[in-house]
Motif scaffolding. Structure first.
Motif, mmCIF file in Angstrom:
data_model
loop_
_atom_site.group_PDB
_atom_site.id
_atom_site.type_symbol
_atom_site.label_atom_id
_atom_site.label_comp_id
_atom_site.label_asym_id
_atom_site.label_seq_id
_atom_site.Cartn_x
_atom_site.Cartn_y
_atom_site.Cartn_z
ATOM 1 N N PRO A 66 0.828 -1.128 0.095
ATOM 2 C CA PRO A 66 0.064 0.108 0.107
ATOM 3 C C PRO A 66 0.961 1.075 0.086
ATOM 4 C CG PRO A 66 -0.149 -1.274 2.207
ATOM 5 C CD PRO A 66 0.550 -1.955 1.129
ATOM 6 N N LEU A 67 2.142 1.204 0.707
ATOM 7 C CA LEU A 67 2.708 2.474 0.749
ATOM 8 C C LEU A 67 3.611 2.898 -0.332
ATOM 9 C CD1 LEU A 67 4.272 1.615 4.148
ATOM 10 C CD2 LEU A 67 2.592 3.517 3.729
ATOM 11 N N LEU A 70 0.582 4.028 -2.739
ATOM 12 C CA LEU A 70 0.124 5.433 -2.238
ATOM 13 C C LEU A 70 1.240 6.653 -3.040
ATOM 14 C CD1 LEU A 70 -1.336 7.449 -0.273
ATOM 15 C CD2 LEU A 70 0.402 6.887 1.420
ATOM 16 N N PHE A 275 -5.409 8.430 -1.179
ATOM 17 C CA PHE A 275 -5.443 7.677 -0.156
ATOM 18 C C PHE A 275 -6.644 6.388 -0.363
ATOM 19 C CE2 PHE A 275 -2.669 9.928 2.634
ATOM 20 C CZ PHE A 275 -2.248 9.198 3.291
ATOM 21 N N THR A 278 -5.798 4.057 -3.134
ATOM 22 C CA THR A 278 -4.499 3.492 -2.493
ATOM 23 C C THR A 278 -5.361 2.109 -1.691
ATOM 24 O OG1 THR A 278 -2.937 4.991 -2.548
ATOM 25 C CG2 THR A 278 -2.516 3.052 -1.204
ATOM 26 N N VAL A 279 -6.211 2.531 -0.633
ATOM 27 C CA VAL A 279 -6.756 1.488 0.357
ATOM 28 C C VAL A 279 -7.819 0.748 -0.559
ATOM 29 C CG1 VAL A 279 -6.340 2.671 1.960
ATOM 30 C CG2 VAL A 279 -8.714 2.744 0.910
ATOM 31 N N GLY B 9 -13.708 3.220 3.331
ATOM 32 C CA GLY B 9 -12.533 3.504 2.804
ATOM 33 C C GLY B 9 -11.794 4.616 3.436
ATOM 34 N N ALA B 12 -10.224 3.104 6.388
ATOM 35 C CA ALA B 12 -9.051 2.319 5.917
ATOM 36 C C ALA B 12 -7.794 3.148 5.822
ATOM 37 C CB ALA B 12 -9.166 1.722 4.816
ATOM 38 N N ALA B 13 -8.070 4.261 5.255
ATOM 39 C CA ALA B 13 -7.061 5.241 4.802
ATOM 40 C C ALA B 13 -6.571 6.007 6.312
ATOM 41 C CB ALA B 13 -7.689 6.552 4.088
ATOM 42 N N LEU B 16 -3.910 3.484 7.224
ATOM 43 C CA LEU B 16 -2.851 3.787 6.244
ATOM 44 C C LEU B 16 -2.120 4.880 6.618
ATOM 45 C CD1 LEU B 16 -1.280 2.829 3.912
ATOM 46 C CD2 LEU B 16 -2.817 3.913 2.282
ATOM 47 N N THR B 51 -6.129 -1.632 7.610
ATOM 48 C CA THR B 51 -6.446 -0.968 6.573
ATOM 49 C C THR B 51 -6.926 -2.168 5.350
ATOM 50 O OG1 THR B 51 -4.239 0.227 6.848
ATOM 51 C CG2 THR B 51 -4.900 0.018 4.672
ATOM 52 N N ALA B 55 -11.160 -1.739 4.076
ATOM 53 C CA ALA B 55 -11.301 -1.404 2.620
ATOM 54 C C ALA B 55 -11.944 -2.455 1.923
ATOM 55 C CB ALA B 55 -9.981 -0.901 1.977
#
Lengths: 434, 152
Positions: A66-67, A70, A275, A278-279, B9, B12-13, B16, B51, B55
Motif C-alpha cells: 500500500p505504501l 500511495l 488515499f 490506494t486502500v 475507505g 482504512a485510509a 494507512l 487497512t 477497505a
C-alpha cells in the motif's frame, strides 16, 4: 483419482470458473478449498480457508504494497508526470520522434517512483497522447507508445509486482529491486531504438517538432528534482542501508505528500482521493493474494510441481526448451489473465521447475515481470491498452494494439537477452554485495 | 460513491496514514535521536490488517473486483448480467464459509490469551479487523445481490 489428476483438474476448473466472470480472488479461494478437501478432507481444507486471511493480514512484508501504491497515487495527482514529460521533451527536443521518445523517457522515470503500470499508463495517457496528437503524430503509434512505455512502471523499481513476487517466492525484495534496474533501463532503451526505426520507416507518423531554445530546455530539465529526490528515498535509501523496503516506501510516500503541498501542486481533496484509491486497490489485490495462497496450498498438496519436474526429466527436455515452454505459458496466460494473478497462480508451480534446471529465484522474478509487461499489452486483455482506450474513446482498441506491436517485439528481444545473459539481472545485486 | 463504501475507505485510509506517519517517526527518531519506537513491527502489522480489511467491504460494495472479462465480447449483455449474479452468489458463499471458519480460530486464540512479544498486544486484536472485514464483505455482497434484482 490420483492427487496429480485432481491437481490438473483443479487448474482446468479454475480457468473455467474465472472465464465465467467469478472474481479472480473468489475463484482461487473456492477451487483451492475444494481441491484441498478432495485430497485431505473438508476438515483441514476449511481450516486453511479460515486461517490464511489472518496469517496474511499481519504479514509485515506486505506493508510495502500500500505504501508504494500511495507514493505513485500522490505523485500522479501532484502533476509530477506532466513535469517529467516536459523535462524529457526538453532532452529529446529537435529529434524526429521527440515526443514519443519523451514519453518513453518520462514513463521510465515515472516508473522509478511509481510501482504500477496501470497508474503510469493512466497518467501519461492524459499528458502525452493529446500532445502527440496535437503535433500530428499517428494516433495508433501515440497510444501504443504510452501503453507500452507504461509497462515500464512494474519493471523499474520500486515495483508492486516484485513486492508481491518476493512474498510468494520468498525472495529478498531489495535484491529483486536491484536486479530489475538494468533490465528496466535496457527495455526503455530498446523502446527508444524501436521508435528510431519507426521514424526512419514511416517519417509521416512522427513529424518533426521545432527544437526548444536552450534556456527553456534547461528550465524544463530542472523539473526532474522531485523525481530524483523520491527515487533516492524510495530505492537508493534501501541500498545505503538507511531503510528497510517498508520504511523506504513510507518515507517516500510521506515525502511525495510534503513536496506536493510545498509546491502547491497537491490539494487536500486530491490527497484524500489518492488515499482512497490506494486502500481500495490494496484490498482488491490482497483478496487475490489470499485466494492465491489458498490455491497454492492445494497445489503443493497435489505435488504437481514435483511431478511436472520429474516428467520433464524423464522426457529429457533441454533447459532451453523448458524456458521456451515457460515463455509460451506466460504469453498465453497474459493474453487473458491479469498480471498479479498470473504471477500468484504460476510461481508455486513454475519456480521450483526453473530452479531445478539451474535458474535463480531472483532471475525468475525479473523474468516473470518482463513477461507481465508483455501480458499488459497483449490482446484481448491488455490492461494498459484498456486504460488508454477508456481515456481516449475515439481511438479504437484495435489501433492501439497495432501500435503496441513494434514495442512487443522489443519486449521479446529483452526476454531473449535475459535468457541468454542472466547476468543482466544478477550482476547488480551481486555487485552491491547483497 | 456509496456512503458506506466511502466510510469504510476513509477508515482504512486513516490506518494507512497512521502506518506511514508512525514509520516516518520511527526512522527519524532512530536516525537523529537514536531512540527507535518500541514494537514497530507489531504496530505496522496491526495497521496493515485494519487497512486491508476495512477497505475490503468497500471493494465488494463497489464491485471493483478483477474479473476475466473475455466472455463479455462473446455473448449478450443479458448473459453477462446473469453471470454477474452467479459470481456474486459464489463470492457470498466463499465469504460466509471463510467467516464461519474464522470464528473458532479467533475464539481459540482469545481463550489462549496469547499476546505479542514487544508490546503485549492481545493477539485477538489482530483478529477483530479480519473477522469484521470478512463479515462486512459478505453483507456488502448481499447488498450487491439485492440491488441486482432491483436494477433488473
Amino acid at each position: 483419482m490420483s492427487n496429480l489428476a485432481i491437481g490438473l483438474l483443479g487448474v482446468v476448473v479454475l480457468l473455467v470458473v474465472m472465464l465465467l466472470r467469478v472474481p479472480i480472488g473468489v475463484s482461487l479461494a473456492l477451487i483451492g478449498t475444494c481441491g484441498y478437501a478432495a485430497i485431505d478432507g473438508w476438515r483441514k481444507a476449511l481450516t486453511v480457508i479460515g486461517s490464511v486471511p489472518f496469517e496474511l493480514a499481519s504479514a509485515y512484508s506486505l506493508s510495502v504494497v500500500p505504501l508504494f501504491i500511495l507514493m505513485g497515487a500522490v505523485a500522479s495527482r501532484a502533476g509530477m508526470s506532466r513535469e517529467l514529460f516536459d523535462a524529457a521533451n526538453a532532452v529529446f527536443s529537435g529529434f524526429r520522434g521527440a515526443l514519443t521518445n519523451a514519453t518513453i523517457g518520462a514513463c521510465a522515470a515515472f516508473g522509478a517512483i511509481c510501482g504500477s503500470s496501470i497508474a503510469t499508463a493512466a497518467t501519461f495517457s492524459k499528458v502525452a497522447i493529446p500532445e502527440m496528437r496535437r503535433h500530428g503524430y499517428e494516433e495508433g503509434l501515440a497510444a501504443g507508445c504510452v501503453a507500452s512505455a507504461g509497462t515500464l512502471g512494474i519493471l523499474i523499481p520500486p515495483s508492486v509486482i516484485l513486492a508481491i513476487y518476493s512474498l510468494v517466492a520468498e525472495q529478498s525484495l531489495s535484491k529483486l529491486f536491484a536486479a530489475a534496474l538494468i533490465p528496466g533501463l535496457l527495455l526503455a532503451a530498446l523502446y527508444i531504438v524501436t521508435i528510431v526505426i519507426i521514424a526512419r520507416l514511416k517519417p509521416a507518423w512522427t513529424p518533426k517538432v521545432p527544437a526548444m531554445p536552450l534556456a527553456q530546455r534547461l528550465r524544463a530539465g530542472t523539473g526532474m528534482w522531485k523525481l530524483v529526490l523520491l527515487f533516492f528515498l524510495a530505492v537508493v535509501g534501501i541500498y545505503l542501508g538507511w531503510f528497510s523496503p517498508t520504511e523506504a516506501a513510507a518515507v517516500a510516500a510521506f515525502a511525495a505528500i510534503v513536496i506536493g503541498f510545498a509546491t502547491r501542486a497537491l490539494s487536500w481533496s486530491a490527497l484524500a482521493d489518492a488515499f482512497l484509491d490506494t486502500v481500495f486497490s490494496t484490498a482488491m489485490l490482497f483478496f487475490i493474494i489470499v485466494g492465491a495462497f489458498i490455491f497454492s496450498r492445494f497445489i503443493v498438496l497435489t505435488r504437481l510441481p514435483n511431478e511436472l519436474a520429474a516428467w520433464i526429466d524423464a522426457v529429457g527436455l533441454s533447459p532451453l526448451m523448458i524456458v521456451a515452454a515457460v515463455i509460451l505459458l506466460y504469453f498465453l496466460l497474459g493474453t487473458f489473465l491479469e498480471e498479479v494473478s498470473t504471477i500468484l497462480i504460476t510461481v508455486p508451480v513454475v519456480l521450483p521447475l526453473m530452479t531445478s534446471i539451474g535458474y535463480d529465484g531472483i532471475w525468475f522474478g525479473i523474468f516473470v515481470t518482463v513477461m507481465a509487461t508483455i501480458g499488459l499489452i497483449s490482446p484481448p486483455v491488455g490492461l494498459t491498452v484498456f486504460v488508454i482506450q477508456s481515456q481516449n474513446p475515439d481511438i479504437p482498441a484495435a489501433k492501439i494494439y497495432r501500435g503496441t506491436l513494434p514495442f512487443l517485439a522489443a519486449d521479446f528481444v529483452l526476454v531473449a537477452l535475459l535468457v541468454a545473459f542472466p547476468a543482466l539481472a544478477l550482476w547488480l545485486p551481486a555487485a552491491l554485495k547483497m | 460513491m456509496h456512503l458506506a463504501a466511502r466510510l469504510f475507505g476513509t477508515l482504512a485510509a486513516v490506518f494507512l496514514a497512521a502506518m506511514m506517519l508512525l514509520t516516518v517517526a520511527d526512522v527519524v527518531l532512530r536516525a537523529f535521536f537514536n531512540y527507535p519506537i518500541q514494537g514497530m513491527l507489531e504496530l505496522i502489522e496491526l495497521g496493515l490488517a485494519c487497512t486491508i480489511f476495512l477497505a475490503l467491504p468497500a471493494v465488494f460494495l463497489r464491485d471493483e473486483h478483477l474479473v476475466v472479462d473475455v466472455i463479455d465480447h462473446l455473448t449478450r449483455p443479458s448473459v453477462v448480467r446473469i453471470l454477474d449474479l452467479a459470481g456474486a452468489l459464489t463470492s457470498l458463499g466463499v465469504l460466509v464459509v471463510m467467516a464461519w471458519q474464522m470464528v473458532p480460530l479467533a475464539r481459540a486464540m482469545h481463550e489462549f490469551g496469547d499476546v505479542t512479544s514487544d508490546l503485549s498486544i492481545p493477539r485477538i486484536w489482530y483478529w477483530v479487523p479480519v473477522l469484521l472485514g470478512v463479515v462486512a464483505s459478505a453483507l456488502a455482497t448481499l447488498v450487491f445481490i439485492v440491488r441486482w434484482r432491483r436494477r433488473g
